[in-house]
Scaffold this motif. Sequence first.
Motif, short mmCIF file in Angstrom:
data_model
loop_
_atom_site.label_atom_id
_atom_site.label_comp_id
_atom_site.label_asym_id
_atom_site.label_seq_id
_atom_site.Cartn_x
_atom_site.Cartn_y
_atom_site.Cartn_z
N UNK A 71 0.66 -1.21 0.04
CA UNK A 71 0.04 -0.01 -0.11
C UNK A 71 0.76 1.31 0.01
N UNK A 72 2.04 1.35 0.73
CA UNK A 72 2.64 2.33 0.83
C UNK A 72 3.57 2.61 -0.47
N UNK A 73 4.02 1.36 -1.08
CA UNK A 73 4.67 1.15 -2.55
C UNK A 73 3.68 2.12 -3.55
N UNK A 74 2.46 1.64 -3.50
CA UNK A 74 1.60 2.26 -4.58
C UNK A 74 1.27 3.72 -4.02
N UNK A 75 1.46 4.40 -3.09
CA UNK A 75 1.16 5.62 -2.85
C UNK A 75 1.81 6.72 -3.97
N UNK A 76 2.81 6.04 -4.42
CA UNK A 76 3.59 7.07 -5.01
C UNK A 76 3.00 6.85 -6.90
N UNK A 77 2.71 7.86 -7.20
CA UNK A 77 1.87 7.95 -8.37
C UNK A 77 2.65 7.36 -9.61
N UNK A 78 3.89 7.46 -9.70
CA UNK A 78 4.86 7.09 -10.77
C UNK A 78 4.61 5.38 -10.72
N UNK A 79 4.51 4.59 -9.52
CA UNK A 79 4.61 3.18 -9.37
C UNK A 79 3.32 2.75 -9.86
N UNK A 80 2.20 3.60 -9.72
CA UNK A 80 0.79 3.08 -9.97
C UNK A 80 0.94 3.44 -11.79
N UNK A 81 1.85 4.24 -12.26
CA UNK A 81 1.71 4.23 -13.66
C UNK A 81 2.43 3.36 -14.17
N UNK A 82 3.45 2.55 -13.47
CA UNK A 82 4.14 1.49 -13.93
C UNK A 82 3.04 0.29 -13.75
N UNK A 84 2.67 -9.35 -10.54
CA UNK A 84 2.66 -10.35 -10.02
C UNK A 84 1.37 -10.61 -9.25
N UNK A 85 0.30 -11.27 -9.63
CA UNK A 85 -1.08 -11.45 -9.33
C UNK A 85 -1.12 -11.46 -7.91
N UNK A 86 -0.19 -12.58 -7.30
CA UNK A 86 -0.40 -12.76 -5.93
C UNK A 86 0.07 -11.59 -4.96
N UNK A 87 0.89 -10.74 -5.42
CA UNK A 87 1.23 -9.42 -4.67
C UNK A 87 0.31 -8.72 -4.71
N UNK A 88 -0.39 -8.62 -5.86
CA UNK A 88 -1.79 -7.58 -5.66
C UNK A 88 -2.95 -8.05 -5.01
N UNK A 89 -3.01 -9.39 -4.66
CA UNK A 89 -4.26 -9.93 -3.92
C UNK A 89 -4.72 -8.95 -2.59
N UNK A 90 -3.90 -8.61 -1.94
CA UNK A 90 -4.29 -7.63 -0.67
C UNK A 90 -4.94 -6.43 -1.12
N UNK A 91 -4.43 -5.89 -2.07
CA UNK A 91 -5.01 -4.53 -2.61
C UNK A 91 -6.44 -4.78 -3.24
N UNK A 92 -6.40 -5.74 -3.98
CA UNK A 92 -7.90 -6.07 -4.72
C UNK A 92 -8.88 -6.37 -3.63
N UNK A 93 -8.36 -7.26 -2.47
CA UNK A 93 -9.37 -7.62 -1.62
C UNK A 93 -9.58 -6.17 -0.85
#
Length: 120
Positions: A11-22, A74-83
């Motif tokens: 969650x902290x990692x995706x707080x950065x807009x450029x990382x969301x862009x990636x 990595x779909x598994x890494x995205x699971x907590x965010x999706x949930x």
Amino acid sequence: MARAATTSDAFNAIAEPRRRDILMLLRDGERAVAELADDLEMTQPQTSKHLRVLREVGLVRVRGAGKQRLYALDAEGLRPIHEWTGGFEQFWNGSFDRLDAYVQRLAQHPSTTDRGDTDD
């Protein structure tokens, strides 16, 4: 309370807009670092730094292909965010259902709502 290190929490990692862009760019499939850098109009070292953070928190994976490093979601890494965001989907669906019911009531009684009449 101390904030978690960027590299330990998705969650902290995706707080950065450029990382969301990636992450958005990687939805379409694997991409090389240079290609991501070009699309984001960033230097390759800046892009690599963001990719390292995303990799360390498990949101992307990397593989070597000759001299290139290819990154993918990595779909598994995205699971907590999706949930977590899924709980808000229920909220929005409920809000849209209530709005739809309200619009249906307005459509059934247009003259009452147009004049501001009430059922007093």
